[in-house]
Motif scaffolding. Structure first.
Motif, PDB file in Angstrom:
ATOM      1  N   LEU A  58       0.713  -1.253   0.065  1.00  0.00           N
ATOM      2  CA  LEU A  58       0.189   0.125   0.074  1.00  0.00           C
ATOM      3  C   LEU A  58       0.827   1.282   0.039  1.00  0.00           C
ATOM      4  CD1 LEU A  58      -2.749  -1.073   2.533  1.00  0.00           C
ATOM      5  CD2 LEU A  58      -2.957  -0.708   0.300  1.00  0.00           C
ATOM      6  N   ASP A  59       0.339   2.125  -0.721  1.00  0.00           N
ATOM      7  CA  ASP A  59       1.019   3.421  -0.554  1.00  0.00           C
ATOM      8  C   ASP A  59       1.182   3.856   1.128  1.00  0.00           C
ATOM      9  OD1 ASP A  59       1.702   6.286  -0.763  1.00  0.00           O
ATOM     10  OD2 ASP A  59      -0.455   6.918  -1.332  1.00  0.00           O
ATOM     11  N   THR A  60       2.202   4.500   1.343  1.00  0.00           N
ATOM     12  CA  THR A  60       2.617   4.827   2.611  1.00  0.00           C
ATOM     13  C   THR A  60       1.421   5.700   3.183  1.00  0.00           C
ATOM     14  OG1 THR A  60       5.146   4.858   2.155  1.00  0.00           O
ATOM     15  CG2 THR A  60       4.194   5.811   4.150  1.00  0.00           C
ATOM     16  N   TRP A  61       1.017   6.599   2.601  1.00  0.00           N
ATOM     17  CA  TRP A  61       0.128   7.422   3.152  1.00  0.00           C
ATOM     18  C   TRP A  61      -1.172   6.805   3.689  1.00  0.00           C
ATOM     19  CZ3 TRP A  61       1.690  11.959   4.475  1.00  0.00           C
ATOM     20  CH2 TRP A  61       2.992  12.562   3.739  1.00  0.00           C
ATOM     21  N   PHE A  62      -1.434   5.418   3.002  1.00  0.00           N
ATOM     22  CA  PHE A  62      -2.501   5.024   3.507  1.00  0.00           C
ATOM     23  C   PHE A  62      -2.526   4.683   5.113  1.00  0.00           C
ATOM     24  CE2 PHE A  62      -5.458   1.048   4.321  1.00  0.00           C
ATOM     25  CZ  PHE A  62      -6.600   1.306   3.449  1.00  0.00           C
ATOM     26  N   SER A  63      -1.276   4.096   5.477  1.00  0.00           N
ATOM     27  CA  SER A  63      -1.109   3.890   6.863  1.00  0.00           C
ATOM     28  C   SER A  63      -1.145   5.151   7.703  1.00  0.00           C
ATOM     29  CB  SER A  63       0.003   3.004   7.164  1.00  0.00           C
ATOM     30  OG  SER A  63       1.394   3.562   6.633  1.00  0.00           O
ATOM     31  N   SER A  64      -0.581   6.233   6.945  1.00  0.00           N
ATOM     32  CA  SER A  64      -0.458   7.643   7.693  1.00  0.00           C
ATOM     33  C   SER A  64      -1.896   8.034   8.023  1.00  0.00           C
ATOM     34  CB  SER A  64       0.261   8.511   6.562  1.00  0.00           C
ATOM     35  OG  SER A  64       1.793   8.004   6.389  1.00  0.00           O
ATOM     36  N   ALA A  65      -2.668   7.674   6.893  1.00  0.00           N
ATOM     37  CA  ALA A  65      -4.094   8.230   7.050  1.00  0.00           C
ATOM     38  C   ALA A  65      -4.783   7.874   8.224  1.00  0.00           C
ATOM     39  CB  ALA A  65      -4.879   7.829   5.805  1.00  0.00           C
ATOM     40  N   LEU A  66      -4.057   6.495   8.994  1.00  0.00           N
ATOM     41  CA  LEU A  66      -4.883   5.977   9.985  1.00  0.00           C
ATOM     42  C   LEU A  66      -4.305   6.484  11.405  1.00  0.00           C
ATOM     43  CD1 LEU A  66      -5.204   2.593   8.226  1.00  0.00           C
ATOM     44  CD2 LEU A  66      -7.171   4.084   8.949  1.00  0.00           C
ATOM     45  N   TRP A  67      -3.313   7.124  11.209  1.00  0.00           N
ATOM     46  CA  TRP A  67      -2.112   7.558  12.569  1.00  0.00           C
ATOM     47  C   TRP A  67      -2.977   8.038  13.549  1.00  0.00           C
ATOM     48  CZ3 TRP A  67       2.348   6.129  13.502  1.00  0.00           C
ATOM     49  CH2 TRP A  67       3.216   6.826  14.259  1.00  0.00           C
ATOM     50  N   PRO A  68      -3.917   8.816  13.556  1.00  0.00           N
ATOM     51  CA  PRO A  68      -4.970   9.164  14.634  1.00  0.00           C
ATOM     52  C   PRO A  68      -5.537   8.081  15.423  1.00  0.00           C
ATOM     53  CG  PRO A  68      -5.418  10.522  13.022  1.00  0.00           C
ATOM     54  CD  PRO A  68      -4.664   9.519  12.312  1.00  0.00           C
TER      55      PRO A  68
END
Length: 1096
Positions: A617-627
RNA sequence: GGGCGGGUAGCUCAAUGGCUAGAGCGUUCGCUUUACACGCGAUAGGUUCGGGGUUCGAAUCCCCGCCUGCCCA
């Protein structure tokens, strides 16, 4: 937990004795304190957040999520700025009594990290990624990640970042991985993740799709090639839907002759031999892609468009017959170009006479554009408008291929297997041999390259997974999260209004500065579906198992196998989700997303021939879940057991939604947007009012869920002195650790804080230190000097207070300086509070600077020197004021203030009424002490007025002293005017202190006096020198300068009052004020002139 | 192409439409004043990018232009 607690709030000396002020070194040396202080903070658990206090209602939560730095590299100055600001916010709120959680962590940064490791492995071992097994190579990256994560953590800690270090997360750790898996599953089940063929930026070296932000443009000198495409008549369908089958076979192609074109009214056709086959000339920089051409486009306004209508061209060698379509995207050739339809041979090239600037491409355009939808984004748009086929002619490694969609290669098979560059030369050669290469012109243009491999990016049609962010439950829900006053568009029916019982707490997202809300909103208005596949090994593997060519029998069998517990196709099971994709040829591919990595279904699927998608997955996919992921979503209980910390189970409940996200502006689209979308989709509705944690299988809000944070602060970008971005390539970057070494963490923090205005860029002149060879900036001296100033103020204060501990009874100071300083303090606290509430960090720093340096050091400390030894109430005031200042300064100068606190903190001098200073909560540490609270009663306008009058007179006297070169220690005589109220004794003695006055008298000077004017009254000073020298020159200088200033001032006021509209329309109070000032200035000018006349 | 910034002292930046446009650094001058030379006191330095407009009043608001940077396409 911590048995031998020796230091509570007493001075930090091993034997417990009091450390006197005069034992402090005269310079604050950061290296002597930072290590010790950091250890004390960590030992005390000062930064560890307790969700229990929030859930029990003992404290309000304050939460910041760190924007997780990439594990690819050490932190740069931008990170230092960002994290300094976060730390200031965290520390301020901790001191205000909030239960403060600053969640730290790092990001796996897929492509960046993998590329760095690939490069390193190649350099050290001459091995490529493909020389390893996948697991083996991922382990290499993991090791690299561990190394850099440690580096980054160390950097943040050196900076003094008060994160909750026990809770540090990583985007690929088990806790975060579970969130990614669950989020993917839910979006997949809901049809918001789908498989699509799209043009992507393809890096043929890394063999992966890369995002736009992973590319850079570089100017390349290349050529425009002019290719002739022969015109034909074609019969049968060539522009219809059958192209979806891929190819339009040649249909009785019959050549079109020039005479026929002439008959159709084609300009200049008669210049060609009548019976020869006619052609059109396309101009291209990438001739090799012609294998994928599916049309030739012409601008509908081009004179040639109409005569060509209905005709086709036949691609040389390939033999494919493709239509001519009309599209206004096509650039018309320049008037001076031979390709202009009205160009006449022999005509002198003229300047375009209408003066309108031309598209630079017009110079090179022929008016005909080859359309290759599978290999060019603009062509893809044209293809879409005209329902053209997209024919891919390239394999993933960047070579010509007839196995990836190109079925009708014809005689062009000689190109198969060539690289794109080789193919280009070959195509040119073949066209030339056939007389179809009209010309070649040099051309320089910018070409996209991959950041990581430096390879030329190929637009490439490939199968990718997409998130359907265009769904209103995602993009629209993100816009609706904005506070109403930051919405610009009212359009559309909101989710909030559509969903019953929408809570207003869901639209409280607010940007600071507000203008960034527009960026955010426009991004969502024009958003496109988000490609989330990355052809990498480092990242979250896509949890989809697929099988191509699935038959109805297969499905039945699968149903049987999997239906041990449920029917996968009909059951609303939570364990798997299916998507069936039918290809044009009729082949079915079944995609199965498996919810949990533990499911035994994976084994069954694989036994059935299903294979897992190789992509991540695009890294931002996991970043998007950070909160969510950092706090244990979707299963906090499981997260608690993973982390071995039971309190983890309560984080989400206590600390989400978070308070503020602090980040840089380019992240608004990449990250902020996606966090809001995911949080609102996946977190349950009504979350803010809940009293319990979410349950593992609880449904999400589907767009009506809570926002992940209330405030988004976008900070400025640091540029170098020339306004360029700091970068490794330019060598103009500044390493935060270098600055911490040379100036100390506090100095760096203060300087960065002070620079952070509300503009989008700030500049920091960078200089190379000749000794160390390292980059630094003179700006950091500001912070170092300031920290040192505070240190010395503390040192002096401690000396004054030594041996004078007072009784703890409240004492209101009676002396003017202390009353004045308390009033200034109260104003300063308020100013700091206001600035911080608006994220105006430079304001905060500036208020601190003025309050500490100008008010406290320059005036207050000087003022109390003569009396502090004998006035107990004044000492109490001094101790309380210094304590307040250290508290106010602590968030930006944490180490220095904590070190000073070790000497001051535990000492009691009694309280000052109206000034509330709460004791530290943990081990006497300043970082847990209370933020100063001032009652309005401390403000005293009359006192400030009295003091400021003293300051003005002192300034006038000092001016004369400096002009006269009076030795600093020399006590001079001040002559005050007779006949007006005399200065009160306390004020006169302050003036004497500041201006070094020996005696004050109402008698005029007998000799050697210098007249000065103050408040339009005649003052004078004398005894400026031992000998009775002529002071006339100094006096004349003073008076002349004063005369000039007053004349200028009077002119301003007179001009204002002379304006008839001013008296009529300006507020009366202002008019009166101007009149008063004018009168005062005129009176003083008269006095000055009289005095000047005495000089003759 | 769309959007968003910036242009004020030599440099880095301030200035709710109204105080003689202010700070810091640098300049110049004077000070080993016993908290601090990483300091203290003083000093010079401005066509607020250019041109129009609104207003009693513009660095500030509006329009046009120039320079410069960023984001998105």
């Amino acid at each position: 937990m911590e048995p031998n607690e020796t230091v509570t709030n007493a001075p930090a000396k091993p034997d417990g004795s009091t450390v006197a002020g005069d034992e402090l070194p005269k310079q604050y040396r950061p290296t002597e304190h930072e290590g010790r202080i950091w250890a004390r903070w960590i030992d005390a658990g000062a930064f560890h957040a307790d969700p229990g206090r929030v859930l029990r209602g003992e404290a309000q939560p304050y939460t910041i999520l760190i924007p997780p730095p990439n594990v690819t590299a050490a932190l740069h100055l931008g990170h230092a700025l960002n994290n300094t600001l976060q730390d200031i916010l965290a520390r301020v709120h901790r001191m205000r009594g909030f239960e403060t959680l600053w969640m730290p962590g790092t990001d796996h940064a897929g492509i960046a990290t993998q590329a760095v490791v690939e490069k390193r492995v190649w350099k050290e071992e001459k091995k490529r990624r493909t020389d390893f097994a996948r697991d083996e190579f991922v382990a290499r990256i993991q090791a690299f990640k561990d190394e850099y994560e440690a580096t980054i953590t160390n950097q943040l800690q050196k900076m003094g970042c008060s994160c909750d270090w026990a809770r540090q997360r990583f985007t690929m750790d088990p806790v975060c991985a579970r969130a990614v898996r669950e989020a993917f599953f839910r979006l997949f089940s809901d049809g918001l993740i789908y498989r699509g063929k799209r043009l992507v930026n393809w890096d043929p070296v890394l063999q992966t799709a890369v995002a736009d932000d992973e590319c850079y443009d570089e100017e390349v000198s290349s050529h425009f090639y002019y290719l002739r495409y022969p015109l034909v008549h074609a019969h049968g369908p060539t522009t219809q839907r059958e192209r979806e089958q891929g190819i339009a076979p040649p249909q009785d192609a019959v050549p079109v002759t020039w005479s026929e074109l002439a008959a159709r009214g084609y300009p200049n056709a008669e210049r060609h031999p009548a019976e020869d086959q006619a052609w059109v000339t396309v101009a291209t920089t990438r001739p090799e892609t012609y294998l994928g051409d599916t049309a030739v486009a012409v601008n509908p306004h081009d004179l040639r468009a109409k005569p060509l209508r209905g005709l086709h061209v036949e691609l040389p060698l390939v033999g494919r017959v493709i239509p001519i379509v009309e599209d206004s995207y096509v650039v018309l050739p320049s008037r001076t170009s031979p390709y202009h339809p009205e160009f006449a041979p022999g005509q002198v090239a003229e300047e375009a006479d209408d003066g309108t600037p031309e598209d630079p491409k017009a110079k090179f355009a022929t008016g005909f554009l080859k359309v290759t939808p599978a290999h060019d984004p603009n062509d893809a748009e044209i293809g879409h408008r005209h329902t053209l086929a997209a024919i891919n002619m390239m394999s993933p490694d960047g070579r010509v291929s007839d196995k990836h969609g190109l079925a009708d290669i014809g005689d062009a098979h000689i190109l198969v297997g060539k690289t794109m560059a080789e193919a280009r030369s070959l195509v040119i050669k073949e066209f030339h041999a056939r007389g179809l290469l009209e010309e070649t012109r040099p051309y320089s243009h910018s070409v996209k390259h991959s950041d990581r491999s430096k390879a030329v990016i190929e637009p490439y049609l490939s199968d990718q997974w997409y998130v359907k962010v265009t769904d209103p439950r995602l993009a629209q829900a993100a816009n609706e999260a904005l506070v109403p006053e930051q919405r610009t568009a009212a359009g559309g029916i909101g989710m909030e209004s559509a969903s019953s019982g929408g809570t207003t707490s869901n639209n409280t997202l607010r940007f600071y500065p507000a203008r960034y809300a527009k960026t955010y909103e426009q991004w969502h208005d024009n958003i496109r579906d988000w490609c989330i596949s990355r052809q990498l090994w480092w990242g979250h593997r896509i949890p989809v198992w697929s099988k191509r060519g699935v038959t109805p029998e297969d499905k039945e069998r699968l149903k049987l196998i999997l239906s041990v517990s449920y029917d996968p196709f009909t059951d609303d099971s939570q364990a798997m989700a299916f998507q069936c994709v039918k290809e044009p040829q009729g082949t079915e591919t079944l995609h199965c997303c498996v919810r949990s990595p533990d499911h035994r279904e994976i084994g069954l699927l694989e036994a059935e021939g299903f294979t897992q998608d190789p992509d991540v997955l695009d890294t931002w996919f996991s970043s998007a879940l950070w909160p969510m992921s950092t706090m244990g979503w979707p299963n906090p209980a499981q997260a608690a057991s993973d982390t071995g910390d039971p309190s983890t189970a309560h984080l989400l409940h206590a600390f989400n939604p978070t308070s503020v996200l602090t980040t840089a502006r380019e992240i608004i689209t990449l990250w902020v947007s996606r966090m809001v979308m995911f949080n609102r989709y996946l977190m349950p509705r009504g979350w803010g009012n809940r009293t319990d944690a979410p349950q593992p299988l609880e449904p999400g809000g589907q767009g009506a869920g809570p926002i992940p944070f209330h405030d988004v602060f976008i900070h400025a970008v640091i540029q170098d002195g020339e306004g360029r971005k700091m970068s490794k390539t330019l060598g103009n970057g500044v390493d935060p650790l270098d600055i911490i070494d040379s100036h100390g963490a506090d100095a760096m923090r203060f300087t960065l804080c002070q620079m952070t205005t509300q503009t989008q860029d700030v500049r920091m002149p960078v200089v190379r230190d000749s000794k160390s060879g390292k980059n630094t900036s003179p700006k950091f001296d500001i912070g170092r000097n300031f920290a040192n100033k505070v240190w010395n103020a503390t040192r002096f204060t401690l000396g004054m207070l030594a041996g004078h501990e007072s009784p703890a009874s409240p004492a209101r100071p009676t002396d003017l300086p202390s009353q004045w300083m308390l009033s200034r303090l109260a104003a300063g606290v308020e100013a700091c509070n206001t600035a911080l509430a608006q994220y105006e960090f430079s304001e905060y720093a500036q208020h601190l600077y003025d309050l500490v340096w100008r008010d406290f050091c320059d005036w207050y400390l000087e003022a109390v020197k003569p009396t502090i030894g004998t006035d107990a109430a004044q000492r109490t005031a001094l101790a309380n004021i210094l304590s307040s200042l250290l508290r106010l300064l602590h968030p930006v100068l944490p180490y220095m203030t904590e070190a000073a606190w070790e000497h001051l903190g535990g000492r009691t001098f009694g309280n000052v009424p109206g000034l509330h200073l709460h004791a530290p909560r943990k081990r006497g540490l300043l970082c847990t002490a209370g933020w100063p609270v001032c009652e309005p009663s401390l403000r005293d306008a009359a006192v400030e007025q009295r003091f400021s009058r003293i300051q003005s007179l002192v300034a006038a006297i000092r001016e004369v002293r400096a002009a006269q070169n009076v030795p600093p220690k020399r006590r001079i005589t001040l002559h005050t005017p007779a006949g007006i109220p005399a200065w009160p004794a306390d004020e006169a003695s302050l003036i004497a202190t500041f201006a070094t006055i020996g005696q004050t008298t109402e008698q005029p000077p007998s000799k050697g006096g210098v007249a000065i004017t103050f408040e339009a009254q005649p003052y004078a000073v004398s005894d400026l020198a031992d000998a009775s020298e002529d002071a006339g020159e100094a006096e004349r200088a003073f008076l002349s300068k004063r005369k000039g200033d007053l004349a200028k001032e009077i002119a301003t006021y007179e001009g204002r009052l002379a304006n008839p509209g001013y008296a009529q329309k300006a507020p009366p109070a202002m008019v009166q004020e101007t009149k008063d000032k004018l009168a005062k200035a005129q009176a003083e000018l008269a006095l000055v002139l009289t005095k000047l006349e005495e000089h003759g």
